[in-house]
Design a protein around this motif. Structure first.
Motif, PDB file in Angstrom:
ATOM      1  N   PRO A  28      77.293 125.231  24.474  1.00 56.13           N
ATOM      2  CA  PRO A  28      76.238 124.777  25.548  1.00 56.13           C
ATOM      3  C   PRO A  28      74.992 125.003  25.095  1.00 56.13           C
ATOM      4  CG  PRO A  28      78.117 126.224  26.499  1.00 56.13           C
ATOM      5  CD  PRO A  28      78.141 126.240  24.882  1.00 56.13           C
TER       6      PRO A  28
ATOM      7  N   PRO B 143      71.413 126.292  25.045  1.00 51.18           N
ATOM      8  CA  PRO B 143      70.519 127.392  26.032  1.00 51.18           C
ATOM      9  C   PRO B 143      69.725 126.681  27.144  1.00 51.18           C
ATOM     10  CG  PRO B 143      69.842 127.498  23.474  1.00 51.18           C
ATOM     11  CD  PRO B 143      70.422 126.105  23.734  1.00 51.18           C
ATOM     12  N   ASP B 144      69.552 127.238  28.173  1.00 49.11           N
ATOM     13  CA  ASP B 144      68.753 126.844  29.312  1.00 49.11           C
ATOM     14  C   ASP B 144      67.270 126.536  29.081  1.00 49.11           C
ATOM     15  OD1 ASP B 144      70.982 127.176  30.835  1.00 49.11           O
ATOM     16  OD2 ASP B 144      70.620 129.137  31.739  1.00 49.11           O
ATOM     17  N   GLU B 145      66.727 127.418  28.270  1.00 50.09           N
ATOM     18  CA  GLU B 145      65.411 126.999  28.030  1.00 50.09           C
ATOM     19  C   GLU B 145      65.217 125.618  27.288  1.00 50.09           C
ATOM     20  OE1 GLU B 145      66.765 130.341  24.981  1.00 50.09           O
ATOM     21  OE2 GLU B 145      66.922 129.849  27.189  1.00 50.09           O
ATOM     22  N   HIS B 146      66.154 125.541  26.457  1.00 48.05           N
ATOM     23  CA  HIS B 146      66.096 124.255  25.653  1.00 48.05           C
ATOM     24  C   HIS B 146      66.208 122.888  26.790  1.00 48.05           C
ATOM     25  CE1 HIS B 146      67.068 121.083  22.468  1.00 48.05           C
ATOM     26  NE2 HIS B 146      67.924 120.547  23.224  1.00 48.05           N
ATOM     27  N   LEU B 147      66.962 123.090  27.616  1.00 47.01           N
ATOM     28  CA  LEU B 147      67.289 122.140  28.373  1.00 47.01           C
ATOM     29  C   LEU B 147      65.997 121.805  29.282  1.00 47.01           C
ATOM     30  CD1 LEU B 147      71.209 122.800  29.591  1.00 47.01           C
ATOM     31  CD2 LEU B 147      70.264 121.231  28.079  1.00 47.01           C
ATOM     32  N   ARG B 148      65.410 122.898  29.586  1.00 47.73           N
ATOM     33  CA  ARG B 148      64.123 122.802  30.547  1.00 47.73           C
ATOM     34  C   ARG B 148      63.255 122.040  29.752  1.00 47.73           C
ATOM     35  NH1 ARG B 148      65.714 128.027  32.482  1.00 47.73           N
ATOM     36  NH2 ARG B 148      64.711 129.037  30.795  1.00 47.73           N
ATOM     37  N   ARG B 149      63.135 121.861  28.536  1.00 50.12           N
ATOM     38  CA  ARG B 149      62.208 121.253  27.940  1.00 50.12           C
ATOM     39  C   ARG B 149      62.141 119.720  27.965  1.00 50.12           C
ATOM     40  NH1 ARG B 149      62.563 122.426  21.691  1.00 50.12           N
ATOM     41  NH2 ARG B 149      60.661 121.631  21.598  1.00 50.12           N
TER      42      ARG B 149
ATOM     43  N   PRO C  39      70.622 117.330  32.655  1.00 49.05           N
ATOM     44  CA  PRO C  39      70.836 118.128  31.783  1.00 49.05           C
ATOM     45  C   PRO C  39      72.002 117.927  30.994  1.00 49.05           C
ATOM     46  CG  PRO C  39      70.464 119.626  33.817  1.00 49.05           C
ATOM     47  CD  PRO C  39      70.388 117.886  34.317  1.00 49.05           C
TER      48      PRO C  39
ATOM     49  N   GLN D 158      72.174 117.775  27.063  1.00 50.19           N
ATOM     50  CA  GLN D 158      73.206 118.363  26.195  1.00 50.19           C
ATOM     51  C   GLN D 158      73.852 117.541  25.172  1.00 50.19           C
ATOM     52  OE1 GLN D 158      74.926 121.916  26.571  1.00 50.19           O
ATOM     53  NE2 GLN D 158      75.468 120.925  24.477  1.00 50.19           N
TER      54      GLN D 158
END
Length: 576
Positions: free
Chosen positions: A14, A16-22, A28, A32
């Motif tokens: 998966p 990282p959440d911080e990556h998806l928020r970019r 999402p 991914q």
């Protein structure tokens, strides 16, 4: 013969959440998918998804200037030119493309595609000598020639000039041609991911640029570069060129647009007999519908039937060729199934076997590669399948990522008459007196490369999702990944503990599986599993499934469908 080897499902890490928020303005889930395909930076991902320019400079490729100069002289002097191709979809489309471009530029040009049975792959001396005898002065190869050192020498002795365009791996010696355009050369700055037709397109582009710059009054206004891109798309996808490569992706995207505009009568006719929806043809349709029909001509008859289809000037002319290819493809399917069964019986158990090496004197040359591919798919082993001849035998090889088959053949070159190919697919011709030694050598090399590894086909899954997340808007958003294919697969998911409403075998021979998946508070969703028909007799009450999410359109109605990659009993259940 043992049953199909159980596949291993590997779910991607998966993001990282911080990556998806970019990522902005995408879900999402799509973020991914892009993370899984190596995009850490949203701007790079956007470029991958949306870029459409085709500004690559063909003259950066080694020997392009030489090739354009020699071809320009041939056109100016009305010297006869032959475009010498290959009998697969990549070679046929490349031949058609370059002949079309040269003819538009005013060349006296003709196609030459060797007969698979009588001549085999690549350049051959009798053909070159015959072309020279018929008055041809210049031969331009497409999708072949890079390993034809002796054949090029024979052509030179016959009075020919030869320009090689190819994309296959180079051998220890480059042929002594007038020009050699192949991005696999160490000194070539071209894109190594191009198919043979992609290299041919770069030559055509260079010729048109040269004419525009140096003789604009005679520029062929009736030919647009985009008119050639349908052929580039067909050959690129059919030859399994990498679609994670930006240039290939853009070529195929533009080529699909040309196909769906219906500019080429032959492709329009072939799409009709394949029952494809006009204006809705995608990369998967090339890979599974159009490409195999074009390939069928060279496998069972003459590849010139496919060439004549693609070069037809009207749909009326094209229709007869399209029907011929449709019939040949049906024969090809039937013959492949029979040959696969015969070779499978010959092999027996494969426990402890690192490489499959088998053959039959009754095998048709055009299907040995298909049989090798089916064996590799079923047993996850490199496979060498031979068509035995009286003195010489020809083979097609298919491999797995853990074993580079062409490198292995390079190391056995002293036992071979000729060979060539890629890491995962190759071919060779061998004297029968060397067969036993070759088999032992390849088995030793496979054992050395594969020993200690668990040989199981792996299903790469992008992410696990709940069946409640399957939505039409998600399926639509995933279309941004198109064109998908080799090295850029469609998004893949897995879901657990899916209940079944119905299960049945479909297809002429019952090879495929049709399911209806239960969904809480929603209508069941259809699922189709090609080649999974055997599951119908041992279907558990609930399954885990790995699949692609697709949209079906019929009579104006759109619905979701799961295209199954693999299934297994839901955790805690056993097959009955």
């Amino acid at each position: 013969m043992q049953s199909m080897i159980q596949k291993e499902w590997i779910i991607a890490r998966p993001a990282p959440d911080e990556h998806l928020r970019r990522y902005k303005n995408i879900s999402p889930i799509l973020a991914q998918m892009l993370f899984n395909r190596g995009f850490e930076d949203p701007d790079q991902a956007k470029q991958f998804l949306t870029a459409s320019d085709l500004t690559e400079d063909p003259f950066k490729m080694k020997d392009m200037h030489k090739a354009v100069t020699r071809i320009g002289a041939a056109i100016a002097n009305q010297e006869s030119i032959a475009v010498y191709g290959d009998f697969d979809a990549d070679g046929v489309t490349a031949t058609c493309l370059l002949v079309q471009a040269l003819a538009a530029l005013g060349a006296d040009v003709q196609p030459y595609i060797p007969d698979r049975v009588e001549e085999g792959y690549g350049l051959n001396c009798p053909a070159l000598e015959a072309l020279a005898g018929a008055g041809v002065g210049l031969v331009v190869t497409v999708d072949c020639g890079i390993r034809s050192v002796n054949e090029v020498e024979a052509g030179l002795r016959a009075g020919l000039d030869i320009i090689i365009t190819d994309h296959h791996s180079t051998g220890p010696e480059i042929p002594r041609a007038t020009a050699t355009i192949n991005p696999q050369q160490k000194s070539c700055a071209g894109n190594t991911s191009l198919a043979g037709v992609g290299v041919a397109f770069m030559l055509a582009k260079a010729l048109l640029l040269d004419r525009w710059q140096n003789d604009r009054d005679n520029y062929p206004d009736h030919l647009r570069l985009s008119d050639l891109l349908d052929l580039v798309a067909i050959g690129t996808v059919a030859d399994l060129a990498a679609l994670n490569d930006g240039e290939n992706r853009r070529l195929v995207r533009h080529g699909l647009k040309t196909i769906n505009e219906g500019r080429r009568p032959g492709l329009a006719a072939l799409g009709r007999v394949a029952r494809l929806r006009p204006g809705k043809i995608c990369a998967a349709d090339i890979g599974f519908m159009l490409g195999p029909r074009i390939n069928a001509a060279g496998r069972l008859d003459s590849a010139m039937s496919a060439y004549n289809l693609l070069s037809a000037s009207s749909e009326k002319i094209a229709e007869a060729y399209a029907l011929e290819l449709q019939s040949l493809n049906a024969q090809r399917q039937q013959l492949t199934r029979g040959a696969q069964a015969a070779i499978s019986d010959q092999i027996g158990e494969i426990d402890g076997v690192d490489l499959i090496f088998a053959g039959d004197e009754k095998l048709l040359p055009g299907i040995v590669g298909l049989v090798a591919g089916r064996l590799t798919e079923r047993f996850y082993r490199p496979a060498v399948v031979l068509e035995y001849g009286e003195e010489e035998s020809r083979a097609s090889c298919r491999s797995i990522p853990e074993f580079n088959i062409t490198h292995a053949l390079d190391e056995c070159a002293d036992l071979l008459i000729r060979h060539g190919g890629h890491a995962m697919a190759a071919g060779f011709t061998v004297h029968n007196s060397n067969l036993d030694a070759l088999r032992r050598a390849l088995e030793r090399k496979a054992k050395g490369a594969l020993e200690g590894q668990e040989l199981r086909r792996r299903v790469q899954v992008d992410m696990e999702i709940d069946e409640r997340d399957l939505r039409v808007d998600l399926a639509d958003e995933l279309m941004w990944l198109e064109p998908t294919g080799h090295a850029n697969p469609p998004a893949s998911f897995m879901s657990r503990n899916l209940g079944l409403v119905s299960c049945r075998r479909v297809g002429d021979d019952g090879r495929h599986l049709k399911l209806k998946i239960a969904r809480e508070d929603k209508a069941p969703i259809d699922a189709i599993g090609f080649g999974l028909g055997e599951w119908s007799s041992q279907m558990p009450g609930a399954i885990d499934a790995a699949y692609h999410l697709e949209m079906n359109e019929w009579n104006g109605r759109r619905s979701m469908q799961l295209k199954l990659i693999d299934i297994r009993p839901a955790e805690g259940l056993a097959a009955t």
